[in-house]
Design a protein around this motif. Sequence first.
Motif, short mmCIF file in Angstrom:
data_model
loop_
_atom_site.label_atom_id
_atom_site.label_comp_id
_atom_site.label_asym_id
_atom_site.label_seq_id
_atom_site.Cartn_x
_atom_site.Cartn_y
_atom_site.Cartn_z
N GLU A 127 2.00 11.55 0.70
CA GLU A 127 3.00 12.40 1.35
C GLU A 127 2.38 13.04 2.61
OE1 GLU A 127 6.19 12.84 0.40
OE2 GLU A 127 5.82 11.36 -1.18
N GLU B 299 -5.26 8.06 3.60
CA GLU B 299 -3.81 7.94 3.70
C GLU B 299 -3.20 7.09 2.59
OE1 GLU B 299 -3.58 6.44 7.76
OE2 GLU B 299 -2.48 8.26 8.27
N SER B 300 -3.99 6.23 1.98
CA SER B 300 -3.47 5.32 0.97
C SER B 300 -3.74 5.86 -0.43
CB SER B 300 -4.14 3.95 1.11
OG SER B 300 -3.79 3.13 0.03
N GLU B 301 -2.70 5.96 -1.23
CA GLU B 301 -2.86 6.38 -2.63
C GLU B 301 -3.71 5.40 -3.40
OE1 GLU B 301 0.37 7.89 -5.12
OE2 GLU B 301 1.58 7.89 -3.29
N MET C 234 0.85 -1.17 0.00
CA MET C 234 0.00 0.00 0.00
C MET C 234 0.90 1.24 0.00
SD MET C 234 -3.10 1.10 2.57
CE MET C 234 -2.34 0.55 4.05
N ARG C 235 0.67 2.13 -0.95
CA ARG C 235 1.45 3.36 -1.05
C ARG C 235 0.79 4.46 -0.21
NH1 ARG C 235 1.13 4.59 -7.07
NH2 ARG C 235 -0.95 3.91 -6.59
N GLN C 236 1.57 5.09 0.64
CA GLN C 236 1.08 6.16 1.50
C GLN C 236 1.23 7.51 0.81
OE1 GLN C 236 -0.56 4.17 3.85
NE2 GLN C 236 0.04 5.72 5.31
N GLU D 170 -8.23 6.49 7.22
CA GLU D 170 -7.39 5.35 6.87
C GLU D 170 -7.34 5.19 5.35
OE1 GLU D 170 -7.54 0.51 7.27
OE2 GLU D 170 -8.47 1.70 8.86
N ILE E 102 -1.54 14.76 3.43
CA ILE E 102 -2.42 14.30 4.51
C ILE E 102 -2.72 15.46 5.46
CG2 ILE E 102 -2.62 12.76 6.50
CD1 ILE E 102 -0.94 10.73 4.86
#
Length: 57
Positions: free
Chosen positions: A5, A45-47, A1-3, A42, A9
């Motif tokens: 920046e 936060e994930s791309e 999972m990519r977060q 939640e 956020i």
Amino acid sequence: MRQLEPEIIDYYNSEVVMMITEKYGLDQMEALKQFVMSKTHEMLESEDFGMTDFGAG
């Protein structure tokens, strides 16, 4: 999972917290706490979910 920046956020946190305080009358710290603990945050936060494609407002 990519977060995302952290700066992105933080931007969404401040925008959404303002909306929560205006709509529900919570103070900013309580609104932030509620939002950060939410499933929506939640996902934000994930791309991979692409939620930033819709903008903050």
